[in-house]
Motif scaffolding. Structure first.
Motif, short mmCIF file in Angstrom:
data_model
loop_
_atom_site.label_atom_id
_atom_site.label_comp_id
_atom_site.label_asym_id
_atom_site.label_seq_id
_atom_site.Cartn_x
_atom_site.Cartn_y
_atom_site.Cartn_z
N TYR A 1 -52.34 12.13 9.12
CA TYR A 1 -51.85 10.78 9.41
C TYR A 1 -50.73 10.41 8.43
O TYR A 1 -49.68 9.89 8.81
CB TYR A 1 -53.01 9.80 9.31
CG TYR A 1 -52.61 8.35 9.54
CD1 TYR A 1 -52.53 7.82 10.82
CD2 TYR A 1 -52.34 7.51 8.45
CE1 TYR A 1 -52.17 6.50 11.03
CE2 TYR A 1 -51.99 6.19 8.65
CZ TYR A 1 -51.91 5.69 9.94
OH TYR A 1 -51.55 4.38 10.14
N THR A 2 -50.97 10.69 7.15
CA THR A 2 -49.97 10.39 6.12
C THR A 2 -48.70 11.20 6.33
O THR A 2 -47.59 10.70 6.19
CB THR A 2 -50.54 10.70 4.73
OG1 THR A 2 -51.75 9.94 4.55
CG2 THR A 2 -49.56 10.33 3.64
N THR A 3 -48.86 12.48 6.68
CA THR A 3 -47.70 13.34 6.89
C THR A 3 -46.85 12.84 8.05
O THR A 3 -45.61 12.86 7.97
CB THR A 3 -48.16 14.79 7.18
OG1 THR A 3 -49.04 15.22 6.14
CG2 THR A 3 -46.97 15.73 7.25
N GLY B 1 -42.52 17.98 9.32
CA GLY B 1 -43.86 17.46 9.11
C GLY B 1 -44.40 16.73 10.32
O GLY B 1 -45.62 16.68 10.53
N TYR B 2 -43.50 16.17 11.11
CA TYR B 2 -43.93 15.28 12.19
C TYR B 2 -44.63 16.01 13.33
O TYR B 2 -45.79 15.72 13.67
CB TYR B 2 -42.72 14.52 12.73
CG TYR B 2 -43.06 13.45 13.74
CD1 TYR B 2 -43.33 12.15 13.33
CD2 TYR B 2 -43.13 13.74 15.09
CE1 TYR B 2 -43.64 11.15 14.25
CE2 TYR B 2 -43.45 12.76 16.02
CZ TYR B 2 -43.70 11.47 15.60
OH TYR B 2 -44.03 10.51 16.51
N ASN B 3 -43.95 16.98 13.94
CA ASN B 3 -44.47 17.58 15.17
C ASN B 3 -45.79 18.34 14.98
O ASN B 3 -46.76 18.08 15.70
CB ASN B 3 -43.41 18.50 15.79
CG ASN B 3 -42.40 17.72 16.60
OD1 ASN B 3 -42.60 16.55 16.90
ND2 ASN B 3 -41.29 18.35 16.94
N PRO B 4 -45.89 19.29 14.04
CA PRO B 4 -47.18 20.00 13.90
C PRO B 4 -48.31 19.09 13.45
O PRO B 4 -49.44 19.24 13.91
CB PRO B 4 -46.88 21.09 12.87
CG PRO B 4 -45.68 20.63 12.13
CD PRO B 4 -44.88 19.84 13.10
N SER B 5 -48.01 18.14 12.58
CA SER B 5 -49.07 17.24 12.09
C SER B 5 -49.54 16.31 13.20
O SER B 5 -50.74 16.03 13.31
CB SER B 5 -48.56 16.43 10.90
OG SER B 5 -48.27 17.27 9.81
N LEU B 6 -48.60 15.81 14.02
CA LEU B 6 -48.99 14.92 15.11
C LEU B 6 -49.85 15.64 16.13
O LEU B 6 -50.86 15.11 16.59
CB LEU B 6 -47.74 14.34 15.78
CG LEU B 6 -48.00 13.33 16.90
CD1 LEU B 6 -48.62 12.06 16.35
CD2 LEU B 6 -46.71 13.00 17.65
#
Length: 534
Positions: free
Chosen positions: A79-81, A130-135
């Motif tokens: 979530y933070t990422t 950071g956005y795509n894999p973490s989401l």
């Protein structure tokens, strides 16, 4: 949908995050799909230089997650990422919009423009890292059965996982469709400033929606959610901790519950350390731990590279082909060449439901597999279809060249060839069908074949295939251009004059190379032992 593949298997947080992912794809495709036109028409680059810049940028965008994912998995909750990286993402889009608005009215030289453009694009890449894999990993965390280990043989949870990746890809395809079709038209007719401003607005809206949806999410942390005001401090601490881990060989897992899960997982997973329950054994170095998981997946990763190279063609040379062809509908409307990329996503959106309602029930009778086909078989079918798509592209390009050369003997100037842009539709549609098989299969494969505590890394491995594919595509263009142009201008496969280029030869080369990779993949699948039940 049939076969258990319906949205009722997904809870509300999953559906909300799929919508947010679709909004992000709208923003990205709104920039990337027509970028080659911006580079050739506004920045005045050559066809090969523009194609290489797009390929390199897409490659960096897809490769950076490999650096960020281990950090996010170990020291930053997902979530933070997502929150931190989305801020960088938006800043890059805002910088690109400002540049497009200022360039026609300022006296900035070409080198200064290129430098500013590069910084803007790479800021977007850093945000996406950071956005795509973490989401995607965060969305998969919302599934009810996330406590299970990757080695489980629970058929119901396997179906639920397949459903998630199926609908995730459906959601991002919807966003991509809107980004390609709407934004390419706005950019070509209303200007690049507005054409880049709308994706920026869409991105900030998605960030707000994600933030306000927090009360619905399940957080896999030790119960303490990082407050947005202290986000920067936690990121700095995470970087320091990651550096210590990689240099000193320490494995820091702050959550005791998570530690127990990892310990159990390491005892059961064949790709991981078997006797992790031993208390007197020194923990492995972080790099060694990652390599133990990644190395067995490298053969599959490598054999998918040619599929990723083919994946780059619609945004580069397919679009340049379309610019030379008749694009009129009626007397007033002209189809933007990049808009034809929407046919890929339209075919996915229309045909994906048929995958479950028609294809799976039919193939289940033959294979007697509850899922119809395994993940490996799904990827293989898509690879085969991509080869057929490139063969069709080569034949179509040869026909376009024949018309161009015959017309050149009659007149030296012509605005567009008397050949409709819709001749390119079959190759676009077939690539869309291949995506239904290969891309969805890749997502599930790389997510499932890693331990639970490394699943962001698994998603990053999937995106890195397309990153390396982009770099490899750029490398191929450089080498082939050097070899063919040295023979003579008329032999250059990527000549700026599209009537002299030999893209048909390039497409035949890609078809042959991809067919070789497909045959190697078929042989490898006979010996590969999955950690999961496909």
């Amino acid at each position: 949908m049939a076969g258990g593949q319906s949205t009722r298997n997904l809870n509300k947080p999953c559906i909300l995050l799929i919508v947010i992912a679709g909004m992000e794809r709208f923003s990205f495709k709104g920039v990337a799909s027509n970028l080659v036109t911006y580079l050739t028409d506004v920045a005045k680059m050559s066809n090969s230089a523009a194609a290489k810049m797009v390929n390199n940028w897409c490659g960096i965008t897809s490769m950076l997650p490999l650096l960020v994912a281990p950090l996010a998995d170990s020291y930053l909750d997902r979530y933070t990422t997502v929150l931190a990286s989305s801020s960088l993402y938006f800043a890059g889009l805002l910088a690109l919009t400002s540049l497009a608005l200022q360039w026609p009215w300022t006296s900035v030289d070409k080198s200064g423009f290129s430098s500013s453009l590069s910084w803007s694009l790479h800021l977007i890449s850093l945000g996406q890292a950071g956005y795509n894999p973490s989401l995607q990993a965060f969305a998969a965390d919302q599934l009810d059965d996330e406590e299970e280990l990757p080695c489980t043989k629970n058929d119901q949870s396997s179906k639920k996982k397949s459903t998630f990746f199926h609908w995730w890809y459906f959601g991002i395809c919807c966003g991509s469709l809107l980004g390609v079709s709407i934004m390419s038209y706005i950019q070509d007719t209303l200007g690049w400033g507005l054409g880049f401003a709308i994706p920026s607005i869409a991105m900030i809206v998605s960030i707000v929606v994600f933030r306000f949806g927090n009360r619905f999410y399940k957080h896999n942390t030790d119960g303490e959610l990082i407050h947005i005001k202290s986000l920067g401090g936690h990121i700095v601490k995470a970087i320091r901790a990651a550096t210590s881990r990689l240099t000193c060989g320490e494995i820091a897992v702050p959550d005791t519950n998570k530690s127990k899960v990892v310990e159990i997982e390491l005892e059961n997973a064949p790709l991981c350390q078997q006797d992790s329950g031993s208390t007197d054994k020194k923990p492995e170095n972080g790099i060694v731990e990652i390599l133990k998981v990644v190395l067995p997946l490298l053969p599959v990763w490598t054999m998918l590279l040619m599929f990723a190279v083919i994946f780059q063609q619609p945004a580069t040379f397919f679009t340049k082909q379309g610019m030379t062809m008749t694009r009129n509908i009626g007397s007033n409307f002209r189809i933007p060449p990049a808009a034809l990329q929407s046919s890929i996503t339209i075919s996915i959106i229309l045909l994906m439901p048929l995958y479950d309602t028609c294809f799976i029930p039919f193939i289940r009778v033959l294979t007697r597999n509850e899922k119809g086909i395994t993940v490996m078989q799904r990827m293989g079918i898509g690879m085969f279809l991509s080869v057929i798509a490139m063969i069709i592209a080569a034949v179509t390009e040869r026909k376009r060249l024949d018309i161009a050369r015959n017309l050149a003997t009659l007149t030296s100037e012509f605005e567009a060839l008397p050949m409709s842009i819709f001749w390119l539709l079959p190759q676009y549609i077939l690539l869309g069908i291949s995506d239904i098989f290969t891309v969805v299969g890749m997502q599930e494969f790389f997510y499932s074949e890693v331990p639970i505590n490394m699943r962001t890394l698994g998603i990053a491995l999937y995106t890195s295939v397309f990153g390396c594919g982009s770099f490899f595509s750029s490398f191929l263009i450089t080498v082939i251009e050097h070899l063919t142009s040295s023979i003579g201008e008329k032999q250059n496969w990527f000549a700026d004059d599209m009537s002299k280029a030999r893209l048909d030869n390039y497409y035949w080369f890609l078809a042959l190379s991809s067919a070789t990779s497909f045959l190697m993949f078929m042989v490898f699948c006979r010996f590969y032992r999955s950690r999961t039940v496909n």
